[in-house]
Structures are given as structure tokens and as C-alpha cells.
Design an enzyme around this catalytic site. Structure first.
Site, PDB file in Angstrom:
ATOM      1  N   ASP A  39       0.857  -1.180   0.000  1.00  0.00           N
ATOM      2  CA  ASP A  39       0.000   0.000   0.000  1.00  0.00           C
ATOM      3  C   ASP A  39       0.902   1.242   0.000  1.00  0.00           C
ATOM      4  OD1 ASP A  39      -2.359   1.616   0.498  1.00  0.00           O
ATOM      5  OD2 ASP A  39      -1.690   1.731   2.580  1.00  0.00           O
TER       6      ASP A  39
ATOM      7  N   ASP B  64      -0.458   5.052   0.933  1.00  0.00           N
ATOM      8  CA  ASP B  64      -0.784   6.059   1.942  1.00  0.00           C
ATOM      9  C   ASP B  64      -0.712   5.486   3.353  1.00  0.00           C
ATOM     10  OD1 ASP B  64      -2.539   8.551   0.399  1.00  0.00           O
ATOM     11  OD2 ASP B  64      -2.116   6.714  -0.691  1.00  0.00           O
TER      12      ASP B  64
END
Length: 278
Positions: free
Chosen positions: A69, A71
Site C-alpha cells: 500500500d 498512503d
């Protein structure tokens, strides 16, 4: 370790890794009853608290695939929240982001709602946001570059946007970036997301497809922090929750609560002599 026998397991051996004396390795085997993995984890949690950890059913081999991922994992911010600040809407949009990360809202619906609020914002705000707000998480570049040097294929997959992820991915050294597309027309954001949404199903599919492409038996590593990462984390050989929301933390094989992203290298027992640093 007291109470470990209550889980159906016993500690066969414990000691510091030769490759990294800061890492304690426990070899846990079946006792008189089948091992209750969740119970083992609870016992370890009780004894080691918020220590960074990785549990595996067998020897922990270095990954040939790393999917992460972006963020609040590879970077320390939520891009849409920071972009919203340029429109004077950060608090409103951040509240939606937080609920989506906790799994309280449908991801796609929450994404469309937040992006719609940004309609009319100048496209130049993206570059300003990247320059002024977005910073990599400590250890991110070292983690990606070290895994690549050891032969891993690296993929950044995010429910965020290519407008941010392409820059972040290139800076950190990822081989591939998968993200959403922000609609832009006439130099302003249109308030829509174009194309298919990168949600938890897509994240999981990216990991599975990339592992299949590399070959049978590929050891995969996934890292994330929110509910949208859970299917990807569960599908990986080793899923790591990085300073994660409770739901993601509970779903993961391991976690990093204290260290920076290089703690993942420590958990794999990768000697610091092999680390690729800036």
C-alpha cells in the site's frame, strides 16, 4: 514461556538470529494437541506487548514479491486528505478517510464521495501537494531497494491516485504502480475517478497474479495499514500490518508497531550488510 502449553504448542528453541542480534527467533512446534495459532499469538502479545513480529508456519524465506500500500504505509500521509487541504476541506475529507480505513464505509463509495468534493480544484494543487506535503515513511526506500537487490519484484498498489503514486513509486524504486486516475479537464479536477476502482479486490488480485507470474511457490510479502489492505495481507505468504488500524493488524501474519519500515528487513533476518541505503 509460561502458558504456551495452553495453545497446544511448545517452544522448541529460542535465540537471537545470527544475522541480526536484535531479533529474537522462537521455534514453536506442536505439543500434545494441534497448535492454536491465534492462541500462540495472544500469548506472544501478552509477553512482548507491541514488539514488532512475524509469525510463520515454516522457515521464513526472503520474498520474491513485495506488494505494498502507499498512503500511511510507504508515505506518512493520506494524499487525498492533504490535497483536500488546498481546497479548505481537509477535516471533512479526512473524517471520511478515517472511517473507510477502519472498514466502516464501503471503499469505492467513500472514494467517490471524497473526490466529488474536490471538483474545481486546480490541477496545479497536485504538484504543490507532492512538493510540500508528501514524504516517504522512514526506511521506505531502504526496504524497497534492498528487497529488489535480493531479487524481489516490487509493486506499489494503492486506492490513491497515479498523480501521486507514480512519483512516489519512482522515488522509492518500485517496479510497478497500480492506482486510480483522477479526472482532470481544463486544468481543474472534475470530481470523478476515471476507470476501474483500485479497491481491496484489486489489491488482492495484483498480489495473486504477480505471484503466479513469478512462479509456483513464490514467497510473497504484503504491507498495509487499513481495512482496504486486508485481503492482500491475508493472501500473501507474509502479510505485515504497518502501524495499522486494528482490523488490519488482527488480520496480518506480522506487524510493525514500533520500528520504521526497515523493521521488516530485521524480521526477515536480512543482515544490515545487505541493506541498500541512500
Amino acid at each position: 514461556m509460561d502458558k504456551i502449553e495452553d495453545t497446544g504448542a511448545e517452544v522448541l528453541g529460542a535465540g537471537m538470529l545470527d544475522s541480526n542480534p536484535d531479533v529474537l527467533e522462537l521455534e514453536i512446534v506442536d505439543g500434545d494437541a494441534p497448535v492454536d495459532a491465534e492462541a500462540v499469538r495472544r500469548v506472544i502479545d501478552a509477553h512482548f506487548g507491541d514488539a514488532d513480529m512475524l509469525l510463520a508456519a515454516g522457515p521464513i524465506d526472503w520474498p520474491r514479491l513485495f506488494v505494498s500500500d502507499m498512503d500511511s504505509t510507504m508515505i506518512g500521509q493520506e494524499c487525498i486528505d492533504e490535497l483536500a487541504d488546498f481546497a479548505g476541506l481537509k477535516d471533512r475529507i479526512a473524517a471520511i478517510t478515517e472511517r473507510a480505513m477502519r472498514g466502516e464505509l464501503d471503499f469505492a463509495a467513500a472514494l467517490h464521495e471524497r473526490v466529488a468534493l474536490l471538483a474545481g480544484l486546480s490541477e496545479s494543487a497536485i504538484a504543490d501537494c507532492l512538493d510540500q506535503r508528501i514524504r516517504p515513511t522512514a526506511g521506505a526506500a531502504t526496504l524497497v531497494r534492498t528487497l529488489k537487490a535480493l531479487g524481489a519484484h516490487t509493486v506499489l498498489v494503492t486506492g490513491g491516485f497515479h498523480a501521486f503514486a507514480d512519483t512516489v513509486g519512482a522515488a522509492l524504486g518500485f517496479d510497478r504502480v497500480v492506482a486510480n486516475h483522477l479526472g482532470v479537464a481544463g486544468g481543474v479536477l472534475t470530481g470523478v475517478v476515471t476507470g476501474d476502482i483500485v479497491d481491496n479486490t484489486v489489491k488482492r488480485a495484483v498480489l495473486i497474479d504477480e505471484a503466479a507470474r513469478i512462479g509456483e511457490g513464490t514467497v510473497s510479502l504484503a504491507a498495509g495499514d487499513g481495512a482496504n489492505d486486508i485481503p492482500m495481507i491475508r493472501a500473501a505468504t507474509h502479510g505485515i500490518a504497518f502501524r495499522a488500524k486494528p482490523t488490519a493488524r488482527a488480520a496480518a501474519h506480522g506487524r510493525v508497531d514500533r520500528g520504521d519500515l526497515t523493521a521488516i528487513l530485521d524480521l526477515y533476518g536480512i543482515s544490515r550488510d545487505h541493506w541498500v541505503t541512500d
